[in-house]
Scaffold this motif. Structure first.
Motif, PDB file in Angstrom:
ATOM      1  N   ALA A  59      -6.444  -8.367  -7.661  1.00  0.00           N
ATOM      2  CA  ALA A  59      -5.951  -9.626  -8.221  1.00  0.00           C
ATOM      3  C   ALA A  59      -4.616  -9.416  -8.931  1.00  0.00           C
ATOM      4  O   ALA A  59      -3.695 -10.242  -8.805  1.00  0.00           O
ATOM      5  N   GLU A  60      -4.496  -8.331  -9.670  1.00  0.00           N
ATOM      6  CA  GLU A  60      -3.254  -8.037 -10.393  1.00  0.00           C
ATOM      7  C   GLU A  60      -2.101  -7.815  -9.415  1.00  0.00           C
ATOM      8  O   GLU A  60      -1.003  -8.337  -9.609  1.00  0.00           O
ATOM      9  N   LYS A  61      -2.328  -7.051  -8.351  1.00  0.00           N
ATOM     10  CA  LYS A  61      -1.291  -6.795  -7.357  1.00  0.00           C
ATOM     11  C   LYS A  61      -0.840  -8.097  -6.683  1.00  0.00           C
ATOM     12  O   LYS A  61       0.357  -8.324  -6.507  1.00  0.00           O
ATOM     13  N   ILE A  62      -1.789  -8.943  -6.334  1.00  0.00           N
ATOM     14  CA  ILE A  62      -1.457 -10.222  -5.699  1.00  0.00           C
ATOM     15  C   ILE A  62      -0.671 -11.097  -6.669  1.00  0.00           C
ATOM     16  O   ILE A  62       0.311 -11.733  -6.295  1.00  0.00           O
ATOM     17  N   SER A  63      -1.072 -11.104  -7.942  1.00  0.00           N
ATOM     18  CA  SER A  63      -0.371 -11.934  -8.930  1.00  0.00           C
ATOM     19  C   SER A  63       1.070 -11.473  -9.123  1.00  0.00           C
ATOM     20  O   SER A  63       1.924 -12.254  -9.526  1.00  0.00           O
ATOM     21  N   GLN A  64       1.357 -10.210  -8.826  1.00  0.00           N
ATOM     22  CA  GLN A  64       2.713  -9.675  -8.935  1.00  0.00           C
ATOM     23  C   GLN A  64       3.516  -9.881  -7.645  1.00  0.00           C
ATOM     24  O   GLN A  64       4.654  -9.457  -7.547  1.00  0.00           O
ATOM     25  N   VAL A 119     -16.383 -11.767  -1.935  1.00  0.00           N
ATOM     26  CA  VAL A 119     -15.300 -11.941  -2.903  1.00  0.00           C
ATOM     27  C   VAL A 119     -14.010 -11.348  -2.348  1.00  0.00           C
ATOM     28  O   VAL A 119     -12.935 -11.951  -2.454  1.00  0.00           O
ATOM     29  N   LEU A 120     -14.088 -10.198  -1.728  1.00  0.00           N
ATOM     30  CA  LEU A 120     -12.911  -9.558  -1.151  1.00  0.00           C
ATOM     31  C   LEU A 120     -12.351 -10.377   0.010  1.00  0.00           C
ATOM     32  O   LEU A 120     -11.131 -10.499   0.164  1.00  0.00           O
ATOM     33  N   ASP A 121     -13.224 -10.958   0.828  1.00  0.00           N
ATOM     34  CA  ASP A 121     -12.766 -11.848   1.903  1.00  0.00           C
ATOM     35  C   ASP A 121     -12.022 -13.050   1.319  1.00  0.00           C
ATOM     36  O   ASP A 121     -10.969 -13.450   1.835  1.00  0.00           O
ATOM     37  N   ALA A 122     -12.583 -13.621   0.265  1.00  0.00           N
ATOM     38  CA  ALA A 122     -11.943 -14.766  -0.393  1.00  0.00           C
ATOM     39  C   ALA A 122     -10.584 -14.366  -0.965  1.00  0.00           C
ATOM     40  O   ALA A 122      -9.609 -15.128  -0.875  1.00  0.00           O
ATOM     41  N   MET A 123     -10.501 -13.164  -1.537  1.00  0.00           N
ATOM     42  CA  MET A 123      -9.224 -12.694  -2.087  1.00  0.00           C
ATOM     43  C   MET A 123      -8.194 -12.474  -0.973  1.00  0.00           C
ATOM     44  O   MET A 123      -7.010 -12.739  -1.150  1.00  0.00           O
ATOM     45  N   GLU A 124      -8.653 -12.016   0.170  1.00  0.00           N
ATOM     46  CA  GLU A 124      -7.752 -11.824   1.310  1.00  0.00           C
ATOM     47  C   GLU A 124      -7.200 -13.173   1.785  1.00  0.00           C
ATOM     48  O   GLU A 124      -6.011 -13.312   2.070  1.00  0.00           O
ATOM     49  N   LYS A 125      -8.071 -14.182   1.852  1.00  0.00           N
ATOM     50  CA  LYS A 125      -7.626 -15.529   2.240  1.00  0.00           C
ATOM     51  C   LYS A 125      -6.662 -16.087   1.196  1.00  0.00           C
ATOM     52  O   LYS A 125      -5.662 -16.717   1.536  1.00  0.00           O
ATOM     53  N   MET A 126      -6.964 -15.852  -0.067  1.00  0.00           N
ATOM     54  CA  MET A 126      -6.099 -16.322  -1.143  1.00  0.00           C
ATOM     55  C   MET A 126      -4.721 -15.666  -1.028  1.00  0.00           C
ATOM     56  O   MET A 126      -3.697 -16.325  -1.162  1.00  0.00           O
TER      57      MET A 126
END
Length: 172
Positions: A23-28, A46-53
């Motif tokens: 989440a931190e890496k994506i936010s950056q 959750v990881l799949d959802a983060m990948e889609k996000m």
């Protein structure tokens, strides 16, 4: 029992730390962060959802960057056209800015004017005259005027469309 609880707590903590890291890496804005979804537990969802996000945010970021670039281009063209300029100065300023902005190596701007050699008054008898250019020099045997439908320049004027030429042969 205490050992078992500690083992599960360590697994949960490790998973939460990994999710937090992602989440931190994506936010950056790190769109290339590796997301390992190859797990056999609930975290895979959750990881799949983060990948889609991440994919969605990257797409949105790319769209925003493109829109910002287009707005910057428009402001640049607006800046060039400010002031009390002649038509020639305006066209030269536009060509000087627009050609490199579009990644082109050469640019030419033609204006339609009535053919002074012809008495006909139809728009078909208009002549396109080179008014401004970028990295283009007239050469012997090359005209700065074209009738509508004559050559590629005249055809563009006749059809009122744009043409981009690429992979042109080198001059002999």
């Amino acid at each position: 029992m205490l050992l078992l609880a500690r083992y599960f707590a360590k697994g949960v903590t490790k998973t939460l730390s990994y999710l937090s890291y992602i989440a931190e890496k994506i936010s950056q804005g790190d769109w290339h962060v590796e997301i390992d979804t190859d797990t056999n537990d609930e975290t895979a969802e959750v990881l799949d959802a983060m990948e889609k996000m991440r994919t969605s945010l990257q797409s949105r970021s790319d769209q925003d960057a493109k829109r910002d670039e287009e707005q910057t281009r428009m402001v640049s063209i607006g800046d060039v056209s400010r002031g009390d300029l002649s038509v020639l100065e305006l066209c030269q300023g536009i060509m000087r800015n627009l050609t490199p902005m579009l990644g082109a190596q050469v640019g030419a701007l033609y204006v339609a004017e009535a053919d002074t050699n012809d008495v006909a008054e139809s728009s078909q008898d208009s002549v396109l005259k080179l008014l401004a250019s970028y990295a283009f020099v007239l050469r012997k045997g090359i005209s700065d005027r074209f009738k509508l439908g004559e050559g590629i320049i005249g055809q563009v004027g006749l059809e009122r469309t744009q043409v981009m030429l690429s992979d042109l042969p080198k001059d002999s």
